[in-house]
Design an enzyme around this catalytic site. Sequence first.
Site, PDB file in Angstrom:
ATOM      1  N   TYR A   1      -5.140   3.013   7.612  1.00  0.00           N
ATOM      2  CA  TYR A   1      -4.318   1.920   7.099  1.00  0.00           C
ATOM      3  C   TYR A   1      -4.213   0.713   8.021  1.00  0.00           C
ATOM      4  O   TYR A   1      -3.678  -0.306   7.650  1.00  0.00           O
ATOM      5  CB  TYR A   1      -2.930   2.400   6.678  1.00  0.00           C
ATOM      6  CG  TYR A   1      -2.152   3.179   7.728  1.00  0.00           C
ATOM      7  CD1 TYR A   1      -1.728   2.582   8.896  1.00  0.00           C
ATOM      8  CD2 TYR A   1      -1.820   4.517   7.510  1.00  0.00           C
ATOM      9  CE1 TYR A   1      -1.007   3.293   9.836  1.00  0.00           C
ATOM     10  CE2 TYR A   1      -1.087   5.238   8.446  1.00  0.00           C
ATOM     11  CZ  TYR A   1      -0.695   4.623   9.599  1.00  0.00           C
ATOM     12  OH  TYR A   1       0.002   5.321  10.519  1.00  0.00           O
TER      13      TYR A   1
ATOM     14  N   LYS B   1       2.570   4.656   1.082  1.00  0.00           N
ATOM     15  CA  LYS B   1       2.975   5.250   2.358  1.00  0.00           C
ATOM     16  C   LYS B   1       2.721   6.749   2.292  1.00  0.00           C
ATOM     17  O   LYS B   1       3.376   7.463   1.531  1.00  0.00           O
ATOM     18  CB  LYS B   1       4.450   4.962   2.628  1.00  0.00           C
ATOM     19  CG  LYS B   1       4.896   5.438   3.985  1.00  0.00           C
ATOM     20  CD  LYS B   1       6.277   4.916   4.291  1.00  0.00           C
ATOM     21  CE  LYS B   1       6.715   5.252   5.693  1.00  0.00           C
ATOM     22  NZ  LYS B   1       6.586   6.635   6.069  1.00  0.00           N
TER      23      LYS B   1
ATOM     24  N   CYS C   1      30.486  25.886  29.826  1.00  0.00           N
ATOM     25  CA  CYS C   1      30.305  26.447  28.477  1.00  0.00           C
ATOM     26  C   CYS C   1      28.842  26.844  28.272  1.00  0.00           C
ATOM     27  O   CYS C   1      27.935  26.031  28.452  1.00  0.00           O
ATOM     28  CB  CYS C   1      30.711  25.432  27.408  1.00  0.00           C
ATOM     29  SG  CYS C   1      30.307  25.971  25.742  1.00  0.00           S
TER      30      CYS C   1
ATOM     31  N   ASP D   1       2.602  10.619   3.413  1.00  0.00           N
ATOM     32  CA  ASP D   1       3.531  11.448   4.168  1.00  0.00           C
ATOM     33  C   ASP D   1       2.757  12.478   4.978  1.00  0.00           C
ATOM     34  O   ASP D   1       2.658  13.643   4.608  1.00  0.00           O
ATOM     35  CB  ASP D   1       4.488  12.133   3.186  1.00  0.00           C
ATOM     36  CG  ASP D   1       5.664  12.739   3.907  1.00  0.00           C
ATOM     37  OD1 ASP D   1       5.917  12.349   5.061  1.00  0.00           O
ATOM     38  OD2 ASP D   1       6.319  13.614   3.327  1.00  0.00           O
TER      39      ASP D   1
ATOM     40  N   CYS E   1      33.035  29.123  24.109  1.00  0.00           N
ATOM     41  CA  CYS E   1      33.642  29.512  25.381  1.00  0.00           C
ATOM     42  C   CYS E   1      35.163  29.577  25.300  1.00  0.00           C
ATOM     43  O   CYS E   1      35.814  30.060  26.217  1.00  0.00           O
ATOM     44  CB  CYS E   1      33.209  28.562  26.499  1.00  0.00           C
ATOM     45  SG  CYS E   1      33.944  26.922  26.332  1.00  0.00           S
TER      46      CYS E   1
ATOM     47  N   CYS F   1      36.858  25.580  21.778  1.00  0.00           N
ATOM     48  CA  CYS F   1      35.406  25.687  21.637  1.00  0.00           C
ATOM     49  C   CYS F   1      35.071  27.068  21.064  1.00  0.00           C
ATOM     50  O   CYS F   1      35.500  28.085  21.608  1.00  0.00           O
ATOM     51  CB  CYS F   1      34.716  25.496  22.990  1.00  0.00           C
ATOM     52  SG  CYS F   1      32.964  25.882  22.931  1.00  0.00           S
TER      53      CYS F   1
ATOM     54  N   CYS G   1      33.584  19.857  23.665  1.00  0.00           N
ATOM     55  CA  CYS G   1      34.034  20.946  24.533  1.00  0.00           C
ATOM     56  C   CYS G   1      33.911  20.398  25.951  1.00  0.00           C
ATOM     57  O   CYS G   1      32.856  19.894  26.335  1.00  0.00           O
ATOM     58  CB  CYS G   1      33.127  22.161  24.369  1.00  0.00           C
ATOM     59  SG  CYS G   1      33.302  23.337  25.721  1.00  0.00           S
TER      60      CYS G   1
ATOM     61  N   LYS H   1      11.336   3.264   0.592  1.00  0.00           N
ATOM     62  CA  LYS H   1      11.354   4.722   0.412  1.00  0.00           C
ATOM     63  C   LYS H   1      11.856   5.064  -0.981  1.00  0.00           C
ATOM     64  O   LYS H   1      12.905   4.576  -1.400  1.00  0.00           O
ATOM     65  CB  LYS H   1      12.286   5.353   1.441  1.00  0.00           C
ATOM     66  CG  LYS H   1      11.768   5.319   2.865  1.00  0.00           C
ATOM     67  CD  LYS H   1      10.670   6.351   3.035  1.00  0.00           C
ATOM     68  CE  LYS H   1      10.343   6.630   4.482  1.00  0.00           C
ATOM     69  NZ  LYS H   1      11.363   7.270   5.242  1.00  0.00           N
TER      70      LYS H   1
ATOM     71  N   GLU I   1       0.851  -1.197   0.000  1.00  0.00           N
ATOM     72  CA  GLU I   1       0.000   0.000   0.000  1.00  0.00           C
ATOM     73  C   GLU I   1       0.880   1.239   0.000  1.00  0.00           C
ATOM     74  O   GLU I   1       2.072   1.168   0.318  1.00  0.00           O
ATOM     75  CB  GLU I   1      -0.917  -0.001   1.228  1.00  0.00           C
ATOM     76  CG  GLU I   1      -0.160   0.009   2.536  1.00  0.00           C
ATOM     77  CD  GLU I   1      -1.043  -0.305   3.734  1.00  0.00           C
ATOM     78  OE1 GLU I   1      -1.889   0.532   4.062  1.00  0.00           O
ATOM     79  OE2 GLU I   1      -0.862  -1.373   4.339  1.00  0.00           O
TER      80      GLU I   1
HETATM   81  S1  IVH Z   1       1.507   0.949   8.625  1.00  0.00           S
HETATM   82  C1  IVH Z   1       3.876  -0.128  12.343  1.00  0.00           C
HETATM   83  N1  IVH Z   1       0.727   2.066   6.444  1.00  0.00           N
HETATM   84  O1  IVH Z   1       4.574   5.800   8.243  1.00  0.00           O
HETATM   85  C2  IVH Z   1       3.327   1.208  12.036  1.00  0.00           C
HETATM   86  N2  IVH Z   1       2.046   3.344   7.948  1.00  0.00           N
HETATM   87  O2  IVH Z   1       7.354   5.455   8.855  1.00  0.00           O
HETATM   88  C3  IVH Z   1       2.130   1.063  11.185  1.00  0.00           C
HETATM   89  N3  IVH Z   1       2.406   5.657   7.262  1.00  0.00           N
HETATM   90  O3  IVH Z   1       4.120   5.746  11.724  1.00  0.00           O
HETATM   91  C4  IVH Z   1       2.440   1.629   9.911  1.00  0.00           C
HETATM   92  N4  IVH Z   1       1.264   5.524   5.392  1.00  0.00           N
HETATM   93  O4  IVH Z   1       2.519   7.170  10.300  1.00  0.00           O
HETATM   94  C5  IVH Z   1       1.427   2.212   7.572  1.00  0.00           C
HETATM   95  N5  IVH Z   1      -0.108   2.953   4.504  1.00  0.00           N
HETATM   96  C6  IVH Z   1       0.587   3.100   5.618  1.00  0.00           C
HETATM   97  C7  IVH Z   1       1.202   4.326   5.970  1.00  0.00           C
HETATM   98  C8  IVH Z   1       1.931   4.401   7.154  1.00  0.00           C
HETATM   99  C9  IVH Z   1       1.985   6.305   6.175  1.00  0.00           C
HETATM  100  C10 IVH Z   1       3.239   6.242   8.312  1.00  0.00           C
HETATM  101  C11 IVH Z   1       2.797   5.936   9.723  1.00  0.00           C
HETATM  102  C12 IVH Z   1       3.999   5.332  10.396  1.00  0.00           C
HETATM  103  C13 IVH Z   1       5.102   5.836   9.531  1.00  0.00           C
HETATM  104  C14 IVH Z   1       6.330   4.964   9.632  1.00  0.00           C
END
Ligand code: IVH
Length: 683
Positions: free
Chosen positions: A229, A118, A448, A120, A415, A412, A443, A318, A116
């Site tokens: 999710y 991810k 400091c 942001d 200081c 440093c 340092c 990623k 699925e």
């Molecule tokens: S499952 C085990 N599915 O990514 C945590 N996470 O880098 C469950 N995120 O904290 C994650 N899209 O906030 C999952 N389709 C998706 C996601 C997702 C974004 C985020 C989530 C997680 C972070 C980890």
Amino acid sequence: MENNSIKKRIKKLRSEITRLRNEYHTKNTPNITDDVYDSLTKELKILLLKYPEFNDKNAPENRVAGKALDKFTKVKHKVRMLSLNDVFNEEELYDWEKRIKKLLTEKMSNFNYFCEVKFDGLAVSLIYEKGKFIKGATRGDGFVGEDITENLKTIKSIPLSLTEAEIVPDYIEVRGEVLMSKKTLIKLNLENEKNGKPLFANSRNAAAGSLRQLDPSLAAKRELDFFAYDIAEISLDKSLSKHSDKHKYLKGFGFQVGKDEAICKNLKEVINFIKKFEKVRPDFSYGTDGVVISVDDLKLQEVLGVVGKAPRYMAAFKYPAEKATTIVKDIKINVGRTGVLTPLAIFEPTLVAGSTVSKATLHNMDQIERLDLRIGDTVVIEKAGDVIPKVVEVLTRMRTGKEKKFTMVQKCPVCGDQIERKSALKNSKRAGLLSTESVAFYCINSKCSAKNERYLDHFISVFEIYELGPKILRRFKDEGLITDAADVFTLTKEDIAPLERFGEKSAENIIKEINLKKKILFSKFLFALGILHVGEETARGLATNFGTLEKLISSARQGLTEISNIENIGPAVSKSVFDYFRDEKNLNFIDKLLKNGVIIEKVEKNKKGKLSRMIFVLTGTLSQMSRELAKEKIISLGGKVSSSVSKNTSYVIAGEESGSKLTNAKKLGVKVINEKEFLDMLK
Ligand code: IVH
């Protein structure tokens, strides 16, 4: 109209408004005109003004309402909110598969993956009881988040009620991501620009900023979205068996779930999914930073379990971060809270992945040498995960010969005191790999000012005294109200109120907040102390292992052995903990904190340490998990595994076809348990 028919009309209006909204948000088919939607909403509003007895604060029309709060309250998550381990290319993806397959028996190794998108954004957790949305919280540190229920209610794609669904669970905890669409972000930034307000660097920051507004009507204006999710917990008659089933259920409850998802038979199919999404990603309406890949079978997920902050059964692929080139104008030195001197590259400001970057940490001298970075160089910078910029390459062909080599300062920069070389830890990105050591400069002046200021900021932020930001702390220091972090806890209203720009009210708020936050978990207290190399996770490990500060101190006084025996604590960390608690100055500081009112809360009893002081011996074959995994589970719960039976053995776990170890156990009178009894001990 008589009362009953009004009630019916209101009910109809509400359900139709919800349906239209749903249609619009979940199915993404805006085939109804806004006008229809608007006039239904208007009719409902007028009816409710006339007949306030039918008002319902959880009804859909009340999403935007809600009182402004003074402060978000803390929520302890029933199920920890985890993070994900990242993989950056196909090779790492195959490595991940290899690692998990090693932990599974042959029979278990033929499983499907679920892919699925991810998103942001910002992770949140939503709790529904009897189908009603009752609480929503941020991730926080994964254990404790902030209650942002009122703000979440303003998000139209978060259903307030699940009662339209076929089955309504008594309890459900939904996990998902709050986001702002790319379009909305552009609109918001244009508006902010016009009004001379600062711009948001990306949609995640914009979403976070919006959810942190104490007044929900402000959050409502931001047009946020929610994608579900995961289901952390659900009460249903039958249990779910697949991660993909969770998505089906979520859709059934009316949640918006990412449309791009797939069940894949193997990594080849996973890689295809990743490539396919990469093509459409630039035009996707929301910010995304990769693909989440899960082992679809929930039983296998349980077998694989969690290491540190992340589950083994999931990985985040990623996509490469965006890159840009710029010129390094200078390299400056930052003094951190432990006194560590970190080189910082100052750039000709440039735009990367939607925001302007003007500096980036270079971490240490090793990195400068590895890159052969010189002042005046043209470099490639990249924003990892769209946030932290980093220098990835020097374009040596662009050199003119005027570039200057950088050498570490001799004193440093703040200081002017002596500098010392010490070994430092470089944490590897992925869990499971050991930290490596490198050299860093510190340092060593305990007075400091830069070091002390950073330390104070760190300390107070770990205590979560939000009213005392770095600027205010600096002011208090300059005014002579505090000399160190311990002094913060004896501040009075009378100390603060006379200061210019403060006054009675804000003084009162500050003192209230300090009193509220005086009580702190042992692990957090340890983290706040700022012991070299002791981050959050290590502090937690120390806290669960020792239980109390007294025990930790007395152990440190006796030597290094006990500390260095703790799982995941290497030699550099144990040496630094040992040094810290043997230093009279530090013990006096701790004393002062406690005298001034800091209260260390008992460590919460959790599963960690459940098997502490127990020594296990494994024999024969297990059917539910490999020996490797059984071993890891024991260790993660504080136990030890030995290869031979002795009178010190606590339990021998006998699988099928156990051999001589079983005979030995009987001879020595050691308790023998079967696989099932062992699994019960892990629960
Ligand atoms: S499952 C085990 N599915 O990514 C945590 N996470 O880098 C469950 N995120 O904290 C994650 N899209 O906030 C999952 N389709 C998706 C996601 C997702 C974004 C985020 C989530 C997680 C972070 C980890």
